[in-house]
Design an enzyme around this catalytic site. Structure first.
Site, PDB file in Angstrom:
ATOM      1  N   GLY A  11       2.355  -3.663 -19.874  1.00  0.00           N
ATOM      2  CA  GLY A  11       2.266  -2.567 -18.930  1.00  0.00           C
ATOM      3  C   GLY A  11       3.626  -2.122 -18.425  1.00  0.00           C
ATOM      4  NE  ARG A  13       6.345   4.248 -22.678  1.00  0.00           N
ATOM      5  CZ  ARG A  13       6.101   5.083 -23.687  1.00  0.00           C
ATOM      6  NH1 ARG A  13       4.953   5.728 -23.753  1.00  0.00           N
ATOM      7  NH2 ARG A  13       7.018   5.277 -24.619  1.00  0.00           N
ATOM      8  N   GLY A  14       4.102   1.267 -16.555  1.00  0.00           N
ATOM      9  CA  GLY A  14       3.443   1.477 -15.274  1.00  0.00           C
ATOM     10  C   GLY A  14       4.392   1.194 -14.115  1.00  0.00           C
ATOM     11  CB  SER A 108      -6.042  -5.224  -7.191  1.00  0.00           C
ATOM     12  OG  SER A 108      -6.378  -4.316  -6.162  1.00  0.00           O
ATOM     13  CB  SER A 109      -5.424  -6.189  -1.801  1.00  0.00           C
ATOM     14  OG  SER A 109      -5.420  -4.778  -1.876  1.00  0.00           O
ATOM     15  CB  CYS A 110      -9.747  -3.814  -4.535  1.00  0.00           C
ATOM     16  SG  CYS A 110      -9.622  -4.033  -6.320  1.00  0.00           S
ATOM     17  CE1 TYR A 137      -7.743  -2.171 -11.843  1.00  0.00           C
ATOM     18  CE2 TYR A 137      -7.653  -2.784  -9.526  1.00  0.00           C
ATOM     19  CZ  TYR A 137      -7.032  -2.615 -10.743  1.00  0.00           C
ATOM     20  OH  TYR A 137      -5.687  -2.897 -10.864  1.00  0.00           O
ATOM     21  CE  LYS A 141      -6.153  -5.799 -12.297  1.00  0.00           C
ATOM     22  NZ  LYS A 141      -5.078  -6.187 -13.243  1.00  0.00           N
ATOM     23  CG  ASN A 166      -3.192  -0.666  -0.468  1.00  0.00           C
ATOM     24  OD1 ASN A 166      -4.050  -0.483  -1.316  1.00  0.00           O
ATOM     25  ND2 ASN A 166      -3.475  -1.019   0.769  1.00  0.00           N
ATOM     26  CG  HIS A 180      -3.595   4.076  -5.421  1.00  0.00           C
ATOM     27  ND1 HIS A 180      -3.092   3.867  -6.686  1.00  0.00           N
ATOM     28  CD2 HIS A 180      -4.692   3.282  -5.317  1.00  0.00           C
ATOM     29  CE1 HIS A 180      -3.843   2.974  -7.322  1.00  0.00           C
ATOM     30  NE2 HIS A 180      -4.818   2.613  -6.523  1.00  0.00           N
ATOM     31  CG  ASP A 270     -12.405   6.548   6.417  1.00  0.00           C
ATOM     32  OD1 ASP A 270     -11.426   7.276   6.198  1.00  0.00           O
ATOM     33  OD2 ASP A 270     -13.051   6.568   7.473  1.00  0.00           O
TER      34      ASP A 270
END
Length: 309
Positions: A11, A13-14, A108-110, A137, A141, A166, A180, A270
């Site tokens: 990844g 290029r991200g 990820s924090s999600c 997602y 993860k 984030n 985002h 939200d």
């Protein structure tokens, strides 16, 4: 890691992968390998295995993923789940098969429950329901974290995982349909300023709380963990403070010097009410974020190409 160790950054290029590459090059690492998605399809198991067999990397930073904001996550639910499951499964398994010395998986924090106790500690994982809009997602993860844990348990693989909060920074996505909140606000305020608009619309009520980390800080944390951490427990990586979306919008407005008003659209989602990571574990190990939010926004606004906005 020695300066000539072969390091694969998936990844590259991200936003995250490119920050890791910058960090490694700045530190003098000379043997960094990567392939673009057009050159190597990480959802293709044979292609991934062939790449690892040919390159034989010593260390792997797993920063490749299909990512997006609330709209993208909620619209392409099957795609986000499938693609991310395939990408991480193929890369993690190839790291095991081809005897990579150490691999860092980025989550990820999600992954944490929607109503997790704040600030969110690593042991909150799997203690409650996820936020619906990005559940696919998040599940992908979580599966990646569990792959790292179980490959460590069964095979003794030195696979670790880090959960960033984030992020924002160079190579962020500014497409208003898929971005985002922070890059979306930067673009909206810039366009409003250039076009002399009286107001900028901000999604949601403006009351939810978010934490933001400059991506170069995350890259430093990843390097730090590769050198200093080896355990199955995932590690949070955050800035340590959060703020409301209203406060975020006002900060972006100030940096961009937009003179108009804010208009909050409460009909838009939200997301999670609050998402502050506890970075106590990595802070105790000796790492702490350095770049403040305002400083970081100034840096990205000065650097980003605004020509196609």
């Amino acid at each position: 890691m020695d300066l000539d160790s072969k390091i694969y950054v998936a990844g590259h290029r991200g936003m995250v992968g490119s920050a890791i590459v910058r960090s490694l090059k700045n530190k003098g690492f000379t043997n960094i390998v990567f392939k673009s998605s057009s050159e190597l399809d990480l959802t293709n198991q044979k292609a991934v295995d062939d790449f690892f067999a040919a390159e034989k990397p010593d260390y792997v930073f797993m920063a490749a993923a299909k990512v997006g904001g609330i709209v993208a996550n909620n619209t392409y639910r099957a795609q986000f789940l499938y693609d991310n499951l395939m990408i991480e499964s193929n890369v993690i398994h190839a790291c095991y098969v081809h005897e990579v010395k150490k691999m860092l998986f980025l989550g990820s924090s999600c992954i944490y429950p929607k109503l997790a106790e704040q600030p969110i500690h690593e042991d909150s994982l799997l203690t409650g329901p996820l936020e619906y809009t990005n559940e696919p997602y998040a599940i992908a993860k979580i599966a990646g974290i569990k792959l790292c844990e179980t490959y460590r348990d069964q095979y003794g693989s030195d696979f670790i995982s880090a959960m960033p909060t984030n992020l924002y920074g160079p190579n962020d996505n500014y497409d208003l349909k898929n971005s985002h909140v922070l890059p979306a606000l930067i673009r909206k305020f810039h366009v409003a300023k250039v076009e002399d608009k009286p107001e900028v619309e901000v999604w949601g009520t403006g009351t939810v709380l978010r934490e933001f980390l400059y991506v170069d800080d995350l890259a430093e944390a990843c390097f730090f963990l590769m050198k200093n951490y080896s355990d199955k427990q995932t590690v949070n990586v955050g800035y340590g403070k959060d703020l409301t979306i209203r406060e975020l919008a006002e900060t972006v407005k100030e940096v961009i010097e937009f003179d108009g008003q804010l208009k909050f659209d409460a009909s838009k989602p939200d997301g999670t009410p609050r998402k502050l990571m506890s970075s106590e574990r990595i802070n105790q190990l000796g790492w702490k974020a350095k770049i403040s939010l305002k400083e970081g926004i100034k840096k990205v606004y000065a650097e980003v190409d605004k020509s196609d906005w």
